[in-house]
Design a protein around this motif. Sequence first.
Motif, PDB file in Angstrom:
ATOM      1  N   ILE A  28       0.773  -1.408  -0.207  1.00 63.50           N
ATOM      2  CA  ILE A  28       0.018  -0.097   0.298  1.00 63.50           C
ATOM      3  C   ILE A  28       0.949   1.415  -0.043  1.00 63.50           C
ATOM      4  O   ILE A  28       0.698   2.281  -0.604  1.00 63.50           O
ATOM      5  CB  ILE A  28      -0.871   0.062   1.046  1.00 63.50           C
ATOM      6  CG1 ILE A  28      -1.991  -1.142   1.035  1.00 63.50           C
ATOM      7  CG2 ILE A  28      -1.663   1.468   1.355  1.00 63.50           C
ATOM      8  CD1 ILE A  28      -2.829  -1.403   2.123  1.00 63.50           C
ATOM      9  N   LEU A  29       1.876   1.341   0.691  1.00 65.54           N
ATOM     10  CA  LEU A  29       2.781   2.367   1.089  1.00 65.54           C
ATOM     11  C   LEU A  29       3.308   3.148  -0.427  1.00 65.54           C
ATOM     12  O   LEU A  29       3.179   4.362  -0.538  1.00 65.54           O
ATOM     13  CB  LEU A  29       3.828   2.322   2.199  1.00 65.54           C
ATOM     14  CG  LEU A  29       3.319   2.448   3.360  1.00 65.54           C
ATOM     15  CD1 LEU A  29       4.640   2.161   4.423  1.00 65.54           C
ATOM     16  CD2 LEU A  29       2.744   3.322   3.783  1.00 65.54           C
ATOM     17  N   PRO A  30       3.726   2.157  -1.174  1.00 58.31           N
ATOM     18  CA  PRO A  30       4.270   2.930  -2.398  1.00 58.31           C
ATOM     19  C   PRO A  30       3.261   3.551  -3.422  1.00 58.31           C
ATOM     20  O   PRO A  30       3.606   4.550  -4.202  1.00 58.31           O
ATOM     21  CB  PRO A  30       4.695   1.634  -3.249  1.00 58.31           C
ATOM     22  CG  PRO A  30       4.960   0.721  -2.250  1.00 58.31           C
ATOM     23  CD  PRO A  30       4.069   0.748  -1.178  1.00 58.31           C
ATOM     24  N   ILE A  31       1.998   3.505  -2.979  1.00 57.73           N
ATOM     25  CA  ILE A  31       0.727   4.148  -3.657  1.00 57.73           C
ATOM     26  C   ILE A  31       1.083   5.818  -3.167  1.00 57.73           C
ATOM     27  O   ILE A  31       1.111   6.559  -4.071  1.00 57.73           O
ATOM     28  CB  ILE A  31      -0.466   3.865  -3.392  1.00 57.73           C
ATOM     29  CG1 ILE A  31      -0.617   2.098  -3.908  1.00 57.73           C
ATOM     30  CG2 ILE A  31      -1.718   4.704  -3.884  1.00 57.73           C
ATOM     31  CD1 ILE A  31      -2.140   1.844  -3.515  1.00 57.73           C
ATOM     32  N   ILE A  49      -5.107   6.630 -11.507  1.00 57.26           N
ATOM     33  CA  ILE A  49      -4.959   5.275 -11.412  1.00 57.26           C
ATOM     34  C   ILE A  49      -3.679   4.586 -11.730  1.00 57.26           C
ATOM     35  O   ILE A  49      -3.056   3.719 -11.160  1.00 57.26           O
ATOM     36  CB  ILE A  49      -6.206   4.545 -12.021  1.00 57.26           C
ATOM     37  CG1 ILE A  49      -7.416   5.054 -11.200  1.00 57.26           C
ATOM     38  CG2 ILE A  49      -6.358   3.030 -11.764  1.00 57.26           C
ATOM     39  CD1 ILE A  49      -8.703   4.615 -11.816  1.00 57.26           C
ATOM     40  N   PHE A  50      -3.339   4.734 -12.986  1.00 59.10           N
ATOM     41  CA  PHE A  50      -2.298   4.055 -13.726  1.00 59.10           C
ATOM     42  C   PHE A  50      -1.089   4.476 -13.082  1.00 59.10           C
ATOM     43  O   PHE A  50      -0.147   3.540 -12.951  1.00 59.10           O
ATOM     44  CB  PHE A  50      -2.339   4.442 -15.284  1.00 59.10           C
ATOM     45  CG  PHE A  50      -3.243   3.779 -16.057  1.00 59.10           C
ATOM     46  CD1 PHE A  50      -4.420   2.647 -15.445  1.00 59.10           C
ATOM     47  CD2 PHE A  50      -3.200   3.925 -17.360  1.00 59.10           C
ATOM     48  CE1 PHE A  50      -5.187   2.465 -16.238  1.00 59.10           C
ATOM     49  CE2 PHE A  50      -4.229   3.351 -18.053  1.00 59.10           C
ATOM     50  CZ  PHE A  50      -5.123   2.536 -17.559  1.00 59.10           C
ATOM     51  N   ILE A  51      -0.738   5.633 -12.675  1.00 61.65           N
ATOM     52  CA  ILE A  51       0.639   6.043 -12.281  1.00 61.65           C
ATOM     53  C   ILE A  51       0.871   5.351 -11.061  1.00 61.65           C
ATOM     54  O   ILE A  51       1.796   4.925 -10.673  1.00 61.65           O
ATOM     55  CB  ILE A  51       0.791   7.591 -12.195  1.00 61.65           C
ATOM     56  CG1 ILE A  51       0.878   8.260 -13.708  1.00 61.65           C
ATOM     57  CG2 ILE A  51       1.891   7.985 -11.235  1.00 61.65           C
ATOM     58  CD1 ILE A  51       1.089   9.787 -13.587  1.00 61.65           C
ATOM     59  N   PRO A  52      -0.244   5.426  -9.947  1.00 61.15           N
ATOM     60  CA  PRO A  52      -0.129   4.804  -8.573  1.00 61.15           C
ATOM     61  C   PRO A  52       0.183   3.416  -8.618  1.00 61.15           C
ATOM     62  O   PRO A  52       0.902   2.896  -7.947  1.00 61.15           O
ATOM     63  CB  PRO A  52      -1.224   5.317  -7.882  1.00 61.15           C
ATOM     64  CG  PRO A  52      -1.888   6.277  -8.286  1.00 61.15           C
ATOM     65  CD  PRO A  52      -1.321   6.305  -9.994  1.00 61.15           C
ATOM     66  N   ILE A  53      -0.806   2.629  -9.585  1.00 62.06           N
ATOM     67  CA  ILE A  53      -0.514   1.309  -9.430  1.00 62.06           C
ATOM     68  C   ILE A  53       0.721   0.817 -10.162  1.00 62.06           C
ATOM     69  O   ILE A  53       1.535   0.052  -9.800  1.00 62.06           O
ATOM     70  CB  ILE A  53      -1.781   0.813 -10.439  1.00 62.06           C
ATOM     71  CG1 ILE A  53      -3.161   0.821  -9.429  1.00 62.06           C
ATOM     72  CG2 ILE A  53      -1.719  -0.595 -10.787  1.00 62.06           C
ATOM     73  CD1 ILE A  53      -4.465   0.586  -9.991  1.00 62.06           C
ATOM     74  N   ALA A  62       8.037  -0.762  -8.264  1.00 63.14           N
ATOM     75  CA  ALA A  62       8.921  -0.623  -7.132  1.00 63.14           C
ATOM     76  C   ALA A  62       9.126  -2.057  -6.903  1.00 63.14           C
ATOM     77  O   ALA A  62      10.398  -2.192  -5.963  1.00 63.14           O
ATOM     78  CB  ALA A  62       8.105   0.447  -6.087  1.00 63.14           C
ATOM     79  N   ASN A  63       7.906  -2.851  -6.626  1.00 64.96           N
ATOM     80  CA  ASN A  63       8.244  -4.096  -5.776  1.00 64.96           C
ATOM     81  C   ASN A  63       8.874  -5.251  -6.716  1.00 64.96           C
ATOM     82  O   ASN A  63       9.406  -6.369  -6.070  1.00 64.96           O
ATOM     83  CB  ASN A  63       6.835  -4.625  -5.434  1.00 64.96           C
ATOM     84  CG  ASN A  63       6.507  -3.996  -4.249  1.00 64.96           C
ATOM     85  OD1 ASN A  63       6.749  -4.284  -2.990  1.00 64.96           O
ATOM     86  ND2 ASN A  63       5.610  -2.833  -4.225  1.00 64.96           N
TER      87      ASN A  63
END
Length: 327
Positions: free
Chosen positions: A109-112, A145-149, A155-156
């Motif tokens: 969740i945090l990377p969002i 939506i696309f950028i946060p996801i 990142a993961n």
Amino acid sequence: MWAFLYPTISIPLSFALTYAFMPWVIESLKKKGLVGKDMNKKDKPKIPTIGGIGITIGYFAGMLLSIGAFLENSAIAFKIMAALSSILFITLLGFMDDIFDIRQIVKAILPIFAALPLVVARAGETSMGIPLIGKVDFGVVYTLIFIPIGFTVGANLPNMLAGYNGLEGGMALILIIFLSIASILSDHLATFVILAPLIGSLSAFLIFNKFPSKVFPGNVGTYVIGAVITSSVIVGNMERAGIIIFLPFAVEFFIKLKGRFKGSCFAKEVKENGILIPPEKPESLIHYVLKMKPMNEKKLVEFFWTIAVIFGALALIDVLISAEIIT
């Protein structure tokens, strides 16, 4: 094209700083007991695990040097600062994860929230080229939506294929070099500014991380790698290229998803001659490779470096086609 010359200076600077700091980082981690077993060695030696700190020292110093040349160009500077803010957030998350072992749901969740600077900056273009369809403008859906996801996933993902000497750092360095070439040839200056310092810092880190490894990158290292790559492709509107280079990691993700993330990349057994024996039931793309052809750790890592070259080249070709440099 001359504008790309100045960010190139960040490469030797990042290399020099990471190379200079790594011995100190390694010794400090040993004194603090921040070590882990090298599971793919017969004697399971204990190796410092948060070596990504050295990567970040060189990277952020190189970024600060590069940004200074573009402060008068507000459009480029704003995007670069947004990317840098997101990368810094991820760096802190990775460090906390290495120290406190954050729960999986929290890490997801945090990377969002780390992506918020990129959202605010409206980094990247909202239109994307879709195969067989053409260009589609996603508008606010892309930004919100696309950028946060995309940032969270990117990142993961580098953490999926990990645990072998030089694997993460080597694959990342190869892929970033291809993306950097693509950004120069397609005239994406901001993308190159974001990527260039990591070429230097990863090159220096790999000297200590390659077989036999003296240090591991830890989550702080793999998170920074993923955040830098993802930020750069978003800012440069090279999302398709980003998807291509992350495909091997995505395959690993789905293999681990099938096993409900209970499996690992490690070999089940290490023979006296260094040959790695995978589990009977493969839990990783690495295990499938070892089942096809048993090999030692060094050869295995070189195999995956070759995979990175292939997918890096495919991403470069995609960018050149999109920019109509080749047809």
